[in-house]
Design a protein around this motif. Structure first.
Motif, PDB file in Angstrom:
ATOM      1  N   ARG A  51       0.835  -1.202   0.000  1.00  0.00           N
ATOM      2  CA  ARG A  51       0.000   0.000   0.000  1.00  0.00           C
ATOM      3  C   ARG A  51       0.872   1.255   0.000  1.00  0.00           C
ATOM      4  N   ALA A  52       1.980   1.217   0.746  1.00  0.00           N
ATOM      5  CA  ALA A  52       2.887   2.363   0.803  1.00  0.00           C
ATOM      6  C   ALA A  52       3.592   2.579  -0.531  1.00  0.00           C
ATOM      7  N   VAL A  53       3.888   1.500  -1.243  1.00  0.00           N
ATOM      8  CA  VAL A  53       4.606   1.602  -2.521  1.00  0.00           C
ATOM      9  C   VAL A  53       3.681   2.029  -3.652  1.00  0.00           C
ATOM     10  N   ILE A  54       2.551   1.346  -3.811  1.00  0.00           N
ATOM     11  CA  ILE A  54       1.668   1.650  -4.945  1.00  0.00           C
ATOM     12  C   ILE A  54       0.562   2.626  -4.594  1.00  0.00           C
ATOM     13  N   GLY A  55       0.332   2.831  -3.310  1.00  0.00           N
ATOM     14  CA  GLY A  55      -0.726   3.737  -2.893  1.00  0.00           C
ATOM     15  C   GLY A  55      -2.069   3.026  -2.888  1.00  0.00           C
ATOM     16  N   SER A  56      -2.930   3.448  -2.012  1.00  0.00           N
ATOM     17  CA  SER A  56      -4.246   2.853  -1.880  1.00  0.00           C
ATOM     18  C   SER A  56      -5.296   3.869  -2.300  1.00  0.00           C
ATOM     19  N   VAL A  57      -6.104   3.496  -3.275  1.00  0.00           N
ATOM     20  CA  VAL A  57      -7.177   4.384  -3.732  1.00  0.00           C
ATOM     21  C   VAL A  57      -8.158   4.621  -2.588  1.00  0.00           C
ATOM     22  N   SER A  58      -8.547   3.544  -1.906  1.00  0.00           N
ATOM     23  CA  SER A  58      -9.535   3.699  -0.833  1.00  0.00           C
ATOM     24  C   SER A  58      -9.000   4.562   0.308  1.00  0.00           C
ATOM     25  N   ASP A  59      -7.737   4.360   0.677  1.00  0.00           N
ATOM     26  CA  ASP A  59      -7.136   5.159   1.751  1.00  0.00           C
ATOM     27  C   ASP A  59      -7.066   6.627   1.355  1.00  0.00           C
ATOM     28  N   TYR A  60      -6.640   6.895   0.136  1.00  0.00           N
ATOM     29  CA  TYR A  60      -6.548   8.272  -0.345  1.00  0.00           C
ATOM     30  C   TYR A  60      -7.928   8.923  -0.322  1.00  0.00           C
ATOM     31  N   CYS A  61      -8.926   8.227  -0.854  1.00  0.00           N
ATOM     32  CA  CYS A  61     -10.272   8.793  -0.923  1.00  0.00           C
ATOM     33  C   CYS A  61     -10.858   9.025   0.469  1.00  0.00           C
ATOM     34  N   ALA A  62     -10.589   8.104   1.386  1.00  0.00           N
ATOM     35  CA  ALA A  62     -11.095   8.265   2.752  1.00  0.00           C
ATOM     36  C   ALA A  62     -10.567   9.549   3.386  1.00  0.00           C
ATOM     37  N   HIS A  63      -9.351   9.938   3.006  1.00  0.00           N
ATOM     38  CA  HIS A  63      -8.741  11.136   3.587  1.00  0.00           C
ATOM     39  C   HIS A  63      -8.993  12.412   2.791  1.00  0.00           C
ATOM     40  N   HIS A  64      -9.296  12.300   1.510  1.00  0.00           N
ATOM     41  CA  HIS A  64      -9.372  13.493   0.668  1.00  0.00           C
ATOM     42  C   HIS A  64     -10.722  13.787   0.033  1.00  0.00           C
ATOM     43  N   ALA A  65     -11.619  12.812  -0.048  1.00  0.00           N
ATOM     44  CA  ALA A  65     -12.932  13.062  -0.656  1.00  0.00           C
ATOM     45  C   ALA A  65     -13.768  13.926   0.284  1.00  0.00           C
ATOM     46  N   HIS A  66     -14.500  14.856  -0.294  1.00  0.00           N
ATOM     47  CA  HIS A  66     -15.333  15.764   0.495  1.00  0.00           C
ATOM     48  C   HIS A  66     -16.750  15.213   0.634  1.00  0.00           C
ATOM     49  N   CYS A  67     -16.843  13.953   1.028  1.00  0.00           N
ATOM     50  CA  CYS A  67     -18.121  13.305   1.318  1.00  0.00           C
ATOM     51  C   CYS A  67     -17.815  12.063   2.140  1.00  0.00           C
ATOM     52  N   SER A  68     -18.868  11.387   2.560  1.00  0.00           N
ATOM     53  CA  SER A  68     -18.665  10.115   3.258  1.00  0.00           C
ATOM     54  C   SER A  68     -18.121   9.096   2.259  1.00  0.00           C
ATOM     55  N   VAL A  69     -17.250   8.215   2.748  1.00  0.00           N
ATOM     56  CA  VAL A  69     -16.640   7.187   1.896  1.00  0.00           C
ATOM     57  C   VAL A  69     -16.931   5.827   2.519  1.00  0.00           C
ATOM     58  N   MET A  70     -17.483   4.933   1.703  1.00  0.00           N
ATOM     59  CA  MET A  70     -17.724   3.563   2.143  1.00  0.00           C
ATOM     60  C   MET A  70     -16.715   2.664   1.435  1.00  0.00           C
ATOM     61  N   ILE A  71     -15.850   2.031   2.217  1.00  0.00           N
ATOM     62  CA  ILE A  71     -14.843   1.119   1.677  1.00  0.00           C
ATOM     63  C   ILE A  71     -15.353  -0.300   1.891  1.00  0.00           C
ATOM     64  N   VAL A  72     -15.538  -1.011   0.792  1.00  0.00           N
ATOM     65  CA  VAL A  72     -16.127  -2.346   0.834  1.00  0.00           C
ATOM     66  C   VAL A  72     -15.026  -3.383   0.697  1.00  0.00           C
ATOM     67  N   LYS A  73     -14.938  -4.265   1.691  1.00  0.00           N
ATOM     68  CA  LYS A  73     -13.966  -5.363   1.647  1.00  0.00           C
ATOM     69  C   LYS A  73     -14.720  -6.644   1.332  1.00  0.00           C
ATOM     70  N   LYS A  74     -14.207  -7.374   0.361  1.00  0.00           N
ATOM     71  CA  LYS A  74     -14.795  -8.664   0.031  1.00  0.00           C
ATOM     72  C   LYS A  74     -14.375  -9.666   1.097  1.00  0.00           C
ATOM     73  N   PRO A  75     -15.345 -10.366   1.682  1.00  0.00           N
ATOM     74  CA  PRO A  75     -14.973 -11.348   2.710  1.00  0.00           C
ATOM     75  C   PRO A  75     -14.071 -12.437   2.128  1.00  0.00           C
ATOM     76  N   LYS A  76     -13.117 -12.883   2.931  1.00  0.00           N
ATOM     77  CA  LYS A  76     -12.272 -14.002   2.511  1.00  0.00           C
ATOM     78  C   LYS A  76     -13.029 -15.286   2.777  1.00  0.00           C
ATOM     79  N   ILE A  77     -13.037 -16.135   1.778  1.00  0.00           N
ATOM     80  CA  ILE A  77     -13.750 -17.399   1.915  1.00  0.00           C
ATOM     81  C   ILE A  77     -12.813 -18.402   2.579  1.00  0.00           C
ATOM     82  N   LYS A  78     -13.284 -18.949   3.677  1.00  0.00           N
ATOM     83  CA  LYS A  78     -12.482 -19.936   4.401  1.00  0.00           C
ATOM     84  C   LYS A  78     -12.912 -21.320   3.950  1.00  0.00           C
ATOM     85  N   LEU A  79     -11.936 -22.137   3.534  1.00  0.00           N
ATOM     86  CA  LEU A  79     -12.243 -23.496   3.077  1.00  0.00           C
ATOM     87  C   LEU A  79     -12.091 -24.493   4.184  1.00  0.00           C
TER      88      LEU A  79
END
Length: 162
Positions: free
Chosen positions: A134-162
């Protein structure tokens, strides 16, 4: 005379990832499908197509020959992303979503669109990269959470446990 109240705008950022697809599907399932046909939001779906030169990532001999091929591939990917998003919307009976493709960095594009349209909510998927990546390539969601002038919903896909 009564005035028609403008619905708030929800912006959803999409790319070719399964996390993005999941974020769009979750958004439609939670905020649109239960309210059909009287949706509580207007929906704007945004895809940020990288610039071909920045996607290549180098300058020098041969770049002139490579860039048109990279650009054609990026345009093809953008068209596939938009068609997939349209299909998902149609499958959930959301027929009036607006789709737009912009060229540039997704972080900046999404924040600019939020500002331009005075969006109430921005939805982005999370790729779940670790701290170093994330530090090397940057995170779109992290950037938007800090810079967008509205509420930001970051959706994580659940990991499927086998």
């Amino acid at each position: 005379m009564a005035t028609v109240e403008e619905k708030p705008l929800m912006v959803v950022g999409v790319d070719e990832s399964e996390q993005s697809t999941y974020a769009l599907e979750l958004t439609l399932d939670r905020f649109f499908a239960p309210y059909a046909p009287n949706f509580p939001f207007k929906l704007l779906i945004i895809h940020a197509k990288p610039n071909a030169v920045s996607a290549v990532g180098f300058a020098g001999p041969g770049i002139v020959e490579v860039v048109p091929h990279v650009d054609a591939d990026l345009k093809h990917t953008a068209a596939k992303v938009v068609e997939k998003a349209k299909g998902i919307c149609e499958s959930k009976s959301v027929h009036d979503a607006t789709m737009e493709v912009f060229e540039g960095d997704a972080r900046n594009i999404l924040c600019e669109v939020v500002d331009k349209h005075h969006a109430s909510l921005l939805v982005v998927g999370s790729h779940g990269h670790g701290a170093i990546k994330r530090a090397v390539i940057g995170s779109v969601s992290d950037y938007c959470a800090h810079h967008a002038h509205c509420s930001v919903m970051i959706v994580k896909k659940p990991k499927i446990k086998l």
